[in-house]
Design an enzyme around this catalytic site. Structure first.
Site, PDB file in Angstrom:
ATOM      1  N   ARG A 179       0.846  -1.195   0.000  1.00 39.26           N
ATOM      2  CA  ARG A 179       0.000   0.000   0.000  1.00 39.26           C
ATOM      3  C   ARG A 179       0.878   1.240   0.000  1.00 39.26           C
ATOM      4  O   ARG A 179       1.673   1.456   0.914  1.00 39.26           O
ATOM      5  CB  ARG A 179      -0.908   0.000   1.239  1.00 39.26           C
ATOM      6  CG  ARG A 179      -1.927   1.128   1.298  1.00 39.26           C
ATOM      7  CD  ARG A 179      -2.835   0.928   2.520  1.00 39.26           C
ATOM      8  NE  ARG A 179      -3.888   1.918   2.575  1.00 39.26           N
ATOM      9  CZ  ARG A 179      -3.781   3.094   3.210  1.00 39.26           C
ATOM     10  NH1 ARG A 179      -2.646   3.398   3.844  1.00 39.26           N
ATOM     11  NH2 ARG A 179      -4.784   3.944   3.226  1.00 39.26           N
ATOM     12  N   SER A 257     -12.526  -3.038   0.875  1.00 39.04           N
ATOM     13  CA  SER A 257     -12.727  -2.413   2.181  1.00 39.04           C
ATOM     14  C   SER A 257     -14.220  -2.169   2.391  1.00 39.04           C
ATOM     15  O   SER A 257     -14.895  -1.671   1.488  1.00 39.04           O
ATOM     16  CB  SER A 257     -11.988  -1.076   2.261  1.00 39.04           C
ATOM     17  OG  SER A 257     -10.594  -1.266   2.186  1.00 39.04           O
ATOM     18  N   LYS A 286      -5.997   5.759   8.616  1.00 40.90           N
ATOM     19  CA  LYS A 286      -7.275   6.178   8.025  1.00 40.90           C
ATOM     20  C   LYS A 286      -7.752   7.431   8.736  1.00 40.90           C
ATOM     21  O   LYS A 286      -8.776   7.432   9.430  1.00 40.90           O
ATOM     22  CB  LYS A 286      -8.325   5.063   8.162  1.00 40.90           C
ATOM     23  CG  LYS A 286      -8.042   3.831   7.317  1.00 40.90           C
ATOM     24  CD  LYS A 286      -8.285   4.096   5.849  1.00 40.90           C
ATOM     25  CE  LYS A 286      -8.105   2.818   5.030  1.00 40.90           C
ATOM     26  NZ  LYS A 286      -8.329   3.058   3.594  1.00 40.90           N
TER      27      LYS A 286
END
Length: 354
Positions: A179, A257, A286
């Site tokens: 990521r 997700s 996040k």
């Protein structure tokens, strides 16, 4: 102008092909349930069957008259030749697709809603059939490995990226996601470029291959294809899974997700192989995302037919609460990447997960 006799004939035709479609879907659904043990495929086939059932009007059923059907009971020698399960499943998929085409053609004037739904289900079945036949032919090896994983490492940008992943693999991690979102920094402190992303993804792919671990790429299907990753992970704002499947093919893994049970249900309907459930706790990876807490984990544990990984601020201290809520798989970032000893951190988590 349609005569009453012609309209009755159309109703009988629609009834027959609705029956044919639903029966064929049930044959395939039961094989997925009892032979393949694929709850994800069962859920998708059941959804298609029930969508047709909702449109099976009573007027079509009342128009049924088997005694005057000239083809009632008519068979074909090819039916007796279907002795292998794969042939039976393929034949029933074909049967359903043909019946759906009839519903689409004759429903346009009589029942436009049925025609539109029949077309949508037909195209959905084309993709599902490929996945199903590959699963029967042994093409589900990646998904079997995925189901065996209970610890998922999601990377974050770091000058020690390769060393951290190598240590995590030594500690027993067998599922890794690369990521590197927009705005991330490369090892030299500059904004990361696609050239660096490709280099890093290729290096991690090699590490995972040597360790026998699955390797996925977050968001970037192009990079996943370039390094022959095992699949991709998509956020709610990324490309739709259906398009990702077209680009990746039926054998690759697609994760999604999700932050609510409605999104999980949609991911299952879209053919995703697994979902992330969270964020369970507030997490700097996040920022601004409101945590969903453990209630969503409990919902997922009750309802999800596909593997789900609880994610969001999970570490050794919070893991028991996740397990008590029904979460048997977790995805972590900082619990491993920021540990003084990533291999030991991975081993500790795996020991708790059992």
């Amino acid at each position: 102008m349609t005569t009453p006799e012609q309209q009755a004939a159309v109703w009988r035709l629609l009834d027959a092909n609705l029956d044919r479609s639903r029966e064929g879907l049930r044959v395939v659904e039961d094989w997925c349930r009892f032979a393949l043990d694929r709850a994800d495929l069962v859920a998708r086939l059941k959804d298609l069957r029930q969508r047709l059932g909702r449109l099976h009007s009573e007027r079509y059923k009342q128009a049924r008259h088997t005694a005057t059907d000239v083809a009632a009971g008519m068979g074909h020698p090819a039916q007796a030749e279907r002795v292998e399960a794969q042939a039976v499943v393929a034949a029933n998929c074909g049967r359903v697709q043909e019946a759906l085409r009839v519903l689409e053609e004759f429903g346009r004037s009589e029942d436009p809603q049925l025609a539109v739904e029949a077309a949508a289900i037909r195209y959905a079945l084309y993709d599902l059939e490929v996945e199903l036949l590959r699963a029967m032919g042994g093409g589900s090896e990646r998904r079997e490995r995925l189901r065996a994983c209970n610890l998922y490492l999601v990377t974050s940008p770091s000058p020690r990226l390769e060393a951290v992943v190598a240590a995590a693999l030594d500690g027993g991690v067998r599922l890794v996601q690369y990521r590197a979102k927009e705005g991330s920094l490369a090892p030299d402190g500059q904004p990361i470029t696609d050239a660096v992303r490709l280099q890093q993804a290729r290096a991690l792919r090699d590490l995972c291959s040597r360790a026998g671990a699955l390797f996925l790429v977050n968001d970037r299907i192009d990079i996943a294809l370039a390094v022959d990753a095992d699949g991709v992970h998509l956020g709610q704002g990324d490309l739709p899974p259906s398009l990702a499947r077209q680009l990746l093919g039926p054998e690759k893994l697609i994760g999604r997700s999700t932050h609510a049970i409605s999104q999980l249900r949609q991911a299952v309907a879209d053919g995703c192989d697994y979902v992330g459930v969270g964020p369970v706790n507030a997490t700097p990876t996040k920022p601004g995302r409101e945590p969903v807490g453990l209630e969503y984990v409990r919902q997922a544990a009750t309802e999800s037919p596909i593997p789900f990984f609880a994610i969001g601020g999970i570490d050794g201290q919070s893991l028991p609460a996740v397990q008590a809520s029904g979460g048997t798989r977790v995805a972590v970032v900082r619990a491993i990447t920021e540990a003084a000893d990533p291999a030991a951190a991975a081993r500790d988590l795996l020991e708790v997960l059992g």
